[in-house]
Each structure stands twice: as structure tokens, then as C-alpha cells.
Design an enzyme around this catalytic site. Sequence first.
Site, PDB file in Angstrom:
ATOM      1  N   ASP A 106       0.852  -1.179   0.000  1.00 37.88           N
ATOM      2  CA  ASP A 106       0.000   0.000   0.000  1.00 37.88           C
ATOM      3  C   ASP A 106       0.894   1.236   0.000  1.00 37.88           C
ATOM      4  O   ASP A 106       1.907   1.278   0.702  1.00 37.88           O
ATOM      5  CB  ASP A 106      -0.904  -0.014   1.240  1.00 37.88           C
ATOM      6  CG  ASP A 106      -2.012   1.004   1.171  1.00 37.88           C
ATOM      7  OD1 ASP A 106      -1.710   2.223   1.211  1.00 37.88           O
ATOM      8  OD2 ASP A 106      -3.185   0.605   1.087  1.00 37.88           O
ATOM      9  N   ILE A 107       0.524   2.256  -0.767  1.00 36.90           N
ATOM     10  CA  ILE A 107       1.353   3.467  -0.835  1.00 36.90           C
ATOM     11  C   ILE A 107       1.196   4.353   0.397  1.00 36.90           C
ATOM     12  O   ILE A 107       1.999   5.263   0.609  1.00 36.90           O
ATOM     13  CB  ILE A 107       1.076   4.291  -2.113  1.00 36.90           C
ATOM     14  CG1 ILE A 107      -0.364   4.766  -2.161  1.00 36.90           C
ATOM     15  CG2 ILE A 107       1.457   3.510  -3.354  1.00 36.90           C
ATOM     16  CD1 ILE A 107      -0.634   5.782  -3.263  1.00 36.90           C
TER      17      ILE A 107
ATOM     18  N   ASN B  54     -13.361  -2.471   1.917  1.00 36.54           N
ATOM     19  CA  ASN B  54     -14.355  -1.413   2.008  1.00 36.54           C
ATOM     20  C   ASN B  54     -15.308  -1.495   0.819  1.00 36.54           C
ATOM     21  O   ASN B  54     -14.902  -1.878  -0.278  1.00 36.54           O
ATOM     22  CB  ASN B  54     -13.668  -0.046   2.016  1.00 36.54           C
ATOM     23  CG  ASN B  54     -12.666   0.072   3.146  1.00 36.54           C
ATOM     24  OD1 ASN B  54     -12.910  -0.382   4.257  1.00 36.54           O
ATOM     25  ND2 ASN B  54     -11.525   0.668   2.864  1.00 36.54           N
TER      26      ASN B  54
ATOM     27  N   VAL C 231     -11.118   3.309  -4.386  1.00 39.43           N
ATOM     28  CA  VAL C 231     -10.811   2.736  -5.697  1.00 39.43           C
ATOM     29  C   VAL C 231     -11.870   1.676  -5.961  1.00 39.43           C
ATOM     30  O   VAL C 231     -12.021   0.733  -5.176  1.00 39.43           O
ATOM     31  CB  VAL C 231      -9.396   2.116  -5.737  1.00 39.43           C
ATOM     32  CG1 VAL C 231      -9.130   1.462  -7.085  1.00 39.43           C
ATOM     33  CG2 VAL C 231      -8.336   3.174  -5.435  1.00 39.43           C
TER      34      VAL C 231
ATOM     35  N   HIS D 163     -10.633  -4.872  -3.490  1.00 43.47           N
ATOM     36  CA  HIS D 163      -9.289  -5.085  -2.969  1.00 43.47           C
ATOM     37  C   HIS D 163      -9.375  -5.373  -1.478  1.00 43.47           C
ATOM     38  O   HIS D 163     -10.304  -4.951  -0.804  1.00 43.47           O
ATOM     39  CB  HIS D 163      -8.370  -3.902  -3.263  1.00 43.47           C
ATOM     40  CG  HIS D 163      -8.870  -2.585  -2.791  1.00 43.47           C
ATOM     41  ND1 HIS D 163      -9.886  -1.882  -3.421  1.00 43.47           N
ATOM     42  CD2 HIS D 163      -8.493  -1.805  -1.745  1.00 43.47           C
ATOM     43  CE1 HIS D 163     -10.098  -0.745  -2.791  1.00 43.47           C
ATOM     44  NE2 HIS D 163      -9.273  -0.674  -1.751  1.00 43.47           N
TER      45      HIS D 163
ATOM     46  N   HIS E 202      -7.184  -5.293   2.073  1.00 44.23           N
ATOM     47  CA  HIS E 202      -6.030  -4.794   2.802  1.00 44.23           C
ATOM     48  C   HIS E 202      -5.593  -5.871   3.787  1.00 44.23           C
ATOM     49  O   HIS E 202      -6.399  -6.325   4.604  1.00 44.23           O
ATOM     50  CB  HIS E 202      -6.389  -3.541   3.610  1.00 44.23           C
ATOM     51  CG  HIS E 202      -6.795  -2.373   2.784  1.00 44.23           C
ATOM     52  ND1 HIS E 202      -5.939  -1.329   2.507  1.00 44.23           N
ATOM     53  CD2 HIS E 202      -7.981  -2.069   2.186  1.00 44.23           C
ATOM     54  CE1 HIS E 202      -6.579  -0.432   1.765  1.00 44.23           C
ATOM     55  NE2 HIS E 202      -7.816  -0.858   1.560  1.00 44.23           N
TER      56      HIS E 202
END
Length: 114
Positions: A30-31, A87, A96, A100, A102
Amino acid sequence: MEDCIFCKVVSGEIESNIIYEDDKVVAFEDINPQAPVHYLVIPKKHIPTLLEIKDEDQKLIGHIYSVISKLAKKEGIAEDGFRVVSNCNEAGGQTVYHIHYHLLGGRNLQWPPG
């Protein structure tokens, strides 16, 4: 999806620090990490939200969780514990619109999460 940032990661158009890839999924750092280990695990197939998962995606979703388990063990966070977050839609914190997951670990995670 031509404007989807995660589809661009899958295609290699956007560079990311990929830590795992196979024919179905990609996992990358993750950025904006929220824990010492914070990876995103995404399907290569574009699915906008959890609400668009179809019956034929069951094997794919199971595979994603299998990859998450392998990564947690590889990173040494499995035994102490970790969190998996996905989410859905704006009020759920989704920014986004490509499903996805996390994977967070490496520190004590509080509850409620926020």
C-alpha cells in the site's frame, strides 16, 4: 476498465511494489501504509465493489483469501494476528472501485477500527 488505477497496476501501466502475482491476483505494498505490513491483494478481473461479486467468482474470492493466508505466514504476522479489510462504496471508505483486500499486521490493531 481503462480509468481504473488497479487495472493499470495489473497491466503494468502503473508501477507498484508487487510482492506476489499469479494468473488470478496481484498483491502489492500500500502506498499509504497503516501498519508495518500493509499489502493490497486484488483480483486481476475488474470487479467494482463487493456487491458485484457473482456466483462464478466464488473460486476467485477463495483464492484471494488463500493468498492472504500465505502472505501472512510469509511475513511472520500469522501467529500474532492480522486484519483483512475490504471497504464497499463511499460510506464504507472505498476510494478505488476495484475490489481489494487490505492485509494489515505487524502491530497491535485496535477496535473499533475507525
